[in-house]
Design a protein around this motif. Sequence first.
Motif, mmCIF file in Angstrom:
data_model
loop_
_atom_site.group_PDB
_atom_site.id
_atom_site.type_symbol
_atom_site.label_atom_id
_atom_site.label_comp_id
_atom_site.label_asym_id
_atom_site.label_seq_id
_atom_site.Cartn_x
_atom_site.Cartn_y
_atom_site.Cartn_z
ATOM 1 N N ILE A 19 16.439 -4.954 38.151
ATOM 2 C CA ILE A 19 17.517 -3.956 38.078
ATOM 3 C C ILE A 19 16.944 -2.647 37.515
ATOM 4 C CG2 ILE A 19 19.790 -3.408 37.084
ATOM 5 C CD1 ILE A 19 19.846 -5.692 39.173
ATOM 6 N N ARG A 20 17.339 -1.549 38.154
ATOM 7 C CA ARG A 20 16.808 -0.227 37.802
ATOM 8 C C ARG A 20 17.670 0.448 36.729
ATOM 9 N NH1 ARG A 20 16.327 1.344 44.106
ATOM 10 N NH2 ARG A 20 15.715 3.405 43.365
ATOM 11 N N ILE A 21 17.185 1.553 36.174
ATOM 12 C CA ILE A 21 17.902 2.159 35.039
ATOM 13 C C ILE A 21 19.306 2.637 35.403
ATOM 14 C CG2 ILE A 21 16.011 2.812 33.485
ATOM 15 C CD1 ILE A 21 15.925 5.479 34.835
ATOM 16 N N ASP A 22 19.552 2.929 36.698
ATOM 17 C CA ASP A 22 20.920 3.300 37.072
ATOM 18 C C ASP A 22 21.709 2.103 37.607
ATOM 19 O OD1 ASP A 22 19.638 3.022 39.492
ATOM 20 O OD2 ASP A 22 19.756 5.150 40.028
ATOM 21 N N GLY A 23 21.179 0.889 37.374
ATOM 22 C CA GLY A 23 21.927 -0.328 37.722
ATOM 23 C C GLY A 23 21.720 -0.818 39.149
ATOM 24 N N ARG A 24 20.903 -0.085 39.916
ATOM 25 C CA ARG A 24 20.701 -0.493 41.315
ATOM 26 C C ARG A 24 19.648 -1.577 41.445
ATOM 27 N NH1 ARG A 24 18.724 4.241 44.548
ATOM 28 N NH2 ARG A 24 18.135 5.163 42.563
ATOM 29 N N ARG A 25 19.737 -2.338 42.552
ATOM 30 C CA ARG A 25 18.660 -3.257 42.913
ATOM 31 C C ARG A 25 17.540 -2.434 43.556
ATOM 32 N NH1 ARG A 25 23.056 -5.363 45.459
ATOM 33 N NH2 ARG A 25 22.107 -4.716 47.417
ATOM 34 N N VAL A 26 16.376 -3.052 43.733
ATOM 35 C CA VAL A 26 15.233 -2.297 44.268
ATOM 36 C C VAL A 26 15.479 -1.769 45.679
ATOM 37 C CG1 VAL A 26 13.433 -3.367 42.833
ATOM 38 C CG2 VAL A 26 14.107 -4.476 44.972
ATOM 39 N N ASP A 27 16.329 -2.486 46.448
ATOM 40 C CA ASP A 27 16.547 -2.097 47.852
ATOM 41 C C ASP A 27 17.895 -1.416 48.066
ATOM 42 O OD1 ASP A 27 18.148 -4.246 47.327
ATOM 43 O OD2 ASP A 27 17.639 -5.365 49.152
ATOM 44 N N GLU A 28 18.430 -0.834 46.974
ATOM 45 C CA GLU A 28 19.768 -0.235 47.065
ATOM 46 C C GLU A 28 19.659 1.286 47.008
ATOM 47 O OE1 GLU A 28 23.937 -0.841 44.587
ATOM 48 O OE2 GLU A 28 22.261 -2.150 44.164
#
Length: 249
Positions: free
Chosen positions: A15-24
């Motif tokens: 999960i990325r710092i803005d809450g997204r998955r890597v492929d989002e």
Amino acid sequence: MSGHTDMVLVDENGIRIDGRRVDEKRPIKIEAGVLKNASGSCYLEIGKNKVLCAVYGPRECRPRHLQDPTKAVIQVKYNMEAYSVTDRKRPGTDRRSVEISKLIAEALECVVQTELYPRASIDVYIEILQANAGTRCAGLTAASVALADAGIPMRDIVPAIACGKADGNVLLDLNKEEDNYGQADVPIAIVPSTDEIVLLQMDGNMTREELDHGLDMAIAAAHEVYEIQRDALKRRYASISKKEGESDE
Ligand code: CDP
């Protein structure tokens, strides 16, 4: 790119710092026909990026020495407003904006039927009102919609999105922290009907396998962006038809 941070850009759950998955990708909003005085226009948001694009023409090409007797020239002016970033950006043209304007014009030339308008100019103004990485892709995506809104004949419209790498993960649609502190940023634009690539840049390093994976993600996401562009144009035409219907009554 290549800055250093102690920030964890992708956690152990992917999960990325803005809450997204890597492929989002980030949420996208597109509205066509937002400026009355332009031949065509578009307002676009992707995440925290806010972009306004206005198209004028085809009209007589000025300065005249730029005229081409065989086709229209596409003149793009990409401009990042002084207030669009957290550190004030020095206003006016710089090397980066000249480069981005040129590569957006070259991508648009692949789809616009310029041969229909010899000696003319199609002027595309892209204003970055708020920037958070990915503005060249956002600008190109908005410009395609604005050109279509202007009724300029095109083979297709161009969606653009970036892939890249941060914390060792291949990511779709990098935000500012991932762009600044990651290992690679790869903006791409395609012609959806053919999957022809009309813009591809690479800043940083990825292995061949990582790049292939990133491009697969970005091309799939570009097709989704394309649907959002088409929806914006459909809404625009529906509202024009409604207004025309009302004035006939
Ligand atoms: O925006 P894009 O990713 O196409 O281009 P970039 O040159 O990779 O810039 C990445 C981001 O850095 C921009 O979107 C801005 O958020 C930021 N930037 C900035 O803060 N000041 C600048 N003079 C240029 C870029």
